[in-house]
Design a protein around this motif. Sequence first.
Motif, mmCIF file in Angstrom:
data_model
loop_
_atom_site.group_PDB
_atom_site.id
_atom_site.type_symbol
_atom_site.label_atom_id
_atom_site.label_comp_id
_atom_site.label_asym_id
_atom_site.label_seq_id
_atom_site.Cartn_x
_atom_site.Cartn_y
_atom_site.Cartn_z
ATOM 1 N N HIS A 1 -16.661 4.149 13.485
ATOM 2 C CA HIS A 1 -15.186 3.487 13.593
ATOM 3 C C HIS A 1 -14.352 4.462 12.860
ATOM 4 O O HIS A 1 -13.126 4.727 13.322
ATOM 5 C CB HIS A 1 -15.318 2.201 12.733
ATOM 6 C CG HIS A 1 -14.199 1.491 12.570
ATOM 7 N ND1 HIS A 1 -13.625 0.754 13.884
ATOM 8 C CD2 HIS A 1 -13.274 1.287 11.504
ATOM 9 C CE1 HIS A 1 -12.595 0.148 13.475
ATOM 10 N NE2 HIS A 1 -12.334 0.466 12.206
ATOM 11 N N HIS B 1 -10.526 6.249 13.997
ATOM 12 C CA HIS B 1 -9.159 5.982 13.243
ATOM 13 C C HIS B 1 -8.643 7.356 13.057
ATOM 14 O O HIS B 1 -7.476 7.631 13.358
ATOM 15 C CB HIS B 1 -9.109 5.297 11.961
ATOM 16 C CG HIS B 1 -9.169 3.947 11.837
ATOM 17 N ND1 HIS B 1 -8.041 3.139 12.324
ATOM 18 C CD2 HIS B 1 -10.121 2.660 11.529
ATOM 19 C CE1 HIS B 1 -8.261 1.913 12.107
ATOM 20 N NE2 HIS B 1 -9.457 1.812 11.669
ATOM 21 N N SER C 1 -7.054 1.935 5.452
ATOM 22 C CA SER C 1 -7.449 0.680 6.429
ATOM 23 C C SER C 1 -7.861 -0.530 5.596
ATOM 24 O O SER C 1 -7.907 -0.429 4.494
ATOM 25 C CB SER C 1 -8.634 0.899 7.604
ATOM 26 O OG SER C 1 -9.861 1.165 6.833
ATOM 27 N N GLY D 1 -6.193 -1.607 2.013
ATOM 28 C CA GLY D 1 -5.868 -2.676 2.842
ATOM 29 C C GLY D 1 -6.427 -4.068 2.360
ATOM 30 O O GLY D 1 -5.614 -5.056 2.191
ATOM 31 N N GLU D 2 -7.634 -3.817 1.654
ATOM 32 C CA GLU D 2 -8.306 -5.218 1.004
ATOM 33 C C GLU D 2 -7.142 -5.694 -0.225
ATOM 34 O O GLU D 2 -6.979 -6.708 -0.452
ATOM 35 C CB GLU D 2 -9.649 -4.864 0.400
ATOM 36 C CG GLU D 2 -10.331 -6.108 -0.107
ATOM 37 C CD GLU D 2 -11.544 -5.828 -0.644
ATOM 38 O OE1 GLU D 2 -12.209 -4.878 -0.416
ATOM 39 O OE2 GLU D 2 -11.991 -6.627 -1.600
ATOM 40 N N PRO E 1 -3.410 -11.228 7.794
ATOM 41 C CA PRO E 1 -3.426 -10.324 6.600
ATOM 42 C C PRO E 1 -2.270 -10.183 5.997
ATOM 43 O O PRO E 1 -1.090 -10.130 6.503
ATOM 44 C CB PRO E 1 -3.951 -8.886 7.577
ATOM 45 C CG PRO E 1 -3.168 -9.368 8.819
ATOM 46 C CD PRO E 1 -3.318 -10.952 9.160
ATOM 47 N N GLY F 1 -0.904 -7.667 4.251
ATOM 48 C CA GLY F 1 -0.355 -6.323 4.285
ATOM 49 C C GLY F 1 1.192 -6.380 4.926
ATOM 50 O O GLY F 1 2.145 -5.762 4.326
ATOM 51 N N ASP G 1 4.723 -5.916 2.923
ATOM 52 C CA ASP G 1 5.640 -4.841 3.489
ATOM 53 C C ASP G 1 7.202 -5.400 3.632
ATOM 54 O O ASP G 1 8.131 -5.019 2.988
ATOM 55 C CB ASP G 1 5.132 -4.264 4.686
ATOM 56 C CG ASP G 1 5.769 -3.125 5.197
ATOM 57 O OD1 ASP G 1 6.658 -2.593 4.259
ATOM 58 O OD2 ASP G 1 5.425 -2.620 6.293
ATOM 59 N N GLY H 1 -5.256 4.239 10.251
ATOM 60 C CA GLY H 1 -5.639 3.029 9.749
ATOM 61 C C GLY H 1 -4.713 1.886 9.654
ATOM 62 O O GLY H 1 -3.485 2.424 9.615
ATOM 63 N N VAL I 1 -3.102 0.157 7.214
ATOM 64 C CA VAL I 1 -2.175 0.448 6.279
ATOM 65 C C VAL I 1 -0.912 1.295 6.508
ATOM 66 O O VAL I 1 0.112 1.401 5.877
ATOM 67 C CB VAL I 1 -2.785 0.690 4.961
ATOM 68 C CG1 VAL I 1 -1.786 0.480 3.838
ATOM 69 C CG2 VAL I 1 -3.846 -0.514 4.705
ATOM 70 N N THR J 1 -3.718 0.295 13.901
ATOM 71 C CA THR J 1 -4.653 -0.795 13.703
ATOM 72 C C THR J 1 -5.706 -0.843 14.568
ATOM 73 O O THR J 1 -5.684 0.128 15.563
ATOM 74 C CB THR J 1 -3.841 -2.337 13.561
ATOM 75 O OG1 THR J 1 -3.355 -2.345 14.670
ATOM 76 C CG2 THR J 1 -3.173 -2.599 12.576
ATOM 77 N N ASP J 2 -6.907 -1.485 14.203
ATOM 78 C CA ASP J 2 -8.050 -1.124 15.220
ATOM 79 C C ASP J 2 -7.797 -1.440 16.820
ATOM 80 O O ASP J 2 -7.229 -2.545 17.210
ATOM 81 C CB ASP J 2 -9.077 -2.547 14.757
ATOM 82 C CG ASP J 2 -9.818 -2.161 13.346
ATOM 83 O OD1 ASP J 2 -9.405 -1.159 12.826
ATOM 84 O OD2 ASP J 2 -10.583 -2.856 12.955
HETATM 85 O O1 KG4 Z 1 -7.492 -0.500 10.178
HETATM 86 P P1 KG4 Z 1 -7.426 -2.028 10.459
HETATM 87 O O2 KG4 Z 1 -6.698 -2.686 11.639
HETATM 88 O O3 KG4 Z 1 -8.659 -2.739 10.077
HETATM 89 C C1 KG4 Z 1 -9.983 -2.007 9.447
HETATM 90 O O4 KG4 Z 1 -10.451 -1.160 10.195
HETATM 91 O O5 KG4 Z 1 -9.951 -2.580 8.405
HETATM 92 O O6 KG4 Z 1 -6.376 -2.225 8.922
HETATM 93 C C2 KG4 Z 1 -6.263 -3.805 8.615
HETATM 94 C C3 KG4 Z 1 -5.573 -3.646 7.348
HETATM 95 C C4 KG4 Z 1 -5.209 -5.084 6.744
HETATM 96 O O7 KG4 Z 1 -5.563 -4.949 5.475
HETATM 97 C C5 KG4 Z 1 -3.770 -5.119 6.838
HETATM 98 O O8 KG4 Z 1 -3.213 -6.244 5.822
HETATM 99 C C6 KG4 Z 1 -3.262 -3.944 6.850
HETATM 100 O O9 KG4 Z 1 -4.201 -2.972 7.463
HETATM 101 N N1 KG4 Z 1 -1.874 -3.648 7.224
HETATM 102 C C7 KG4 Z 1 -0.839 -3.210 6.438
HETATM 103 C C8 KG4 Z 1 0.338 -3.382 7.196
HETATM 104 N N2 KG4 Z 1 -0.190 -3.678 8.482
HETATM 105 C C9 KG4 Z 1 -1.466 -3.684 8.568
HETATM 106 N N3 KG4 Z 1 -0.801 -3.028 5.052
HETATM 107 C C10 KG4 Z 1 0.488 -2.960 4.549
HETATM 108 N N4 KG4 Z 1 1.693 -2.886 5.193
HETATM 109 C C11 KG4 Z 1 1.622 -2.885 6.402
HETATM 110 N N5 KG4 Z 1 2.865 -3.106 7.221
#
Ligand code: KG4
Length: 330
Positions: free
Chosen positions: A113, A117, A138, A165-166, A180, A182, A186, A265, A267, A297-298
């Motif tokens: 995965h 990314h 991520s 991200g967590e 989520p 994030g 923002d 990723g 974030v 994102t994924d």
């Molecule tokens: O890469 P992803 O889609 O999934 C994984 O593989 O984990 O990342 C998801 C993460 C979540 O924690 C979400 O809150 C964060 O990306 N995220 C952000 C933003 N958009 C998505 N974090 C901060 N600012 C953003 N604008």
Amino acid sequence: MSDLILGIETSCDDTAIALVSENGDVISSVISSQIEIHNEYGGVYPEFAAREHIQTIIPTVKAAFDQAKISPKDIKGIGVTRGPGLVGSLLVGINTAIGLGHGWNKPVIGVNHLRGHLRSADLEEQRVKFPAMVLLVSGGHTFLAQMKNPMEVQVLSSTRDDSVGECFDKVGRMLGLDYPGGPKIDKLAHKGKPTIPFPRPMMDKGLEFSFSGLKAAVSRLLAATDAHEDADVAASFVQAIVEVLIKKSERALKKHPSKSFVIVGGVAANSQIRAAAQKLSDKMGVELCLPPIKWATDNGAMIALATWDYFKAGIIKPPKVQLNLTMSEF
Ligand code: KG4
Ligand code: ZN
């Protein structure tokens, strides 16, 4: 149209399917999101995620073919996320890929995965110049890696505890924001001032990350007082994150000269990280490569593009199934 790869991504809570050409053109990309289902739990509920993938995967594959207006006989092969991720979710994607591969007599390859990314920055347009320094941020991972070419990845660091991200999502929950957190943090951060001196964990040395201390500091502050505006908490929290990510990236770029600085990723969608990364890239004389937010994102397209790398390297011998599930290799 022929010579497309079908990418299947089910590592977490999105059923994501795409058809991608050799040079990274995304012919179709369909994502069935589960956010509504997990919202009330404040995070992904693994059992529900797997069950939902079972329901949606075949209709989503069909939608991707319908959108591309091609038939399965025209594809070159299938790439599927083999990990890391939630095991129940991964199994749905992997078993679907194996079934479709047998039925259509197409090779199936398992893709990491994170490699997906890393390659997402070259979707739709070849942006990355190698060697490239990549910051992966991520929901599940945070690390720096240098890529000598699309296949050769040297991971330089990881996080000692939480991913960035967590940390965003948990702080979002503390502030009463929907999962989520994030993207909501923002937005909120732009309305506040970074007046609270949150810690910058492990900022002064090395390339390793740690975010649990920062998360705990926000929790302690919110438990101790309600004197602060949520927007100021968000602004201060984001500032701490941005400073750490940029400082570590600068250190990595100094140690490992690179032509591109790539951020991938979920974030990577963060507006303040994007702005600070531009400043750093200008200072260091490297080209900043940010995938469009929809590829940060994924998605299934990044898995398909990473699968193309294996085909180009001649690693795939059709019509085998090569999942490499026991390999810890990137
Ligand atoms: O890469 P992803 O889609 O999934 C994984 O593989 O984990 O990342 C998801 C993460 C979540 O924690 C979400 O809150 C964060 O990306 N995220 C952000 C933003 N958009 C998505 N974090 C901060 N600012 C953003 N604008
Ligand atoms: Zn991901």
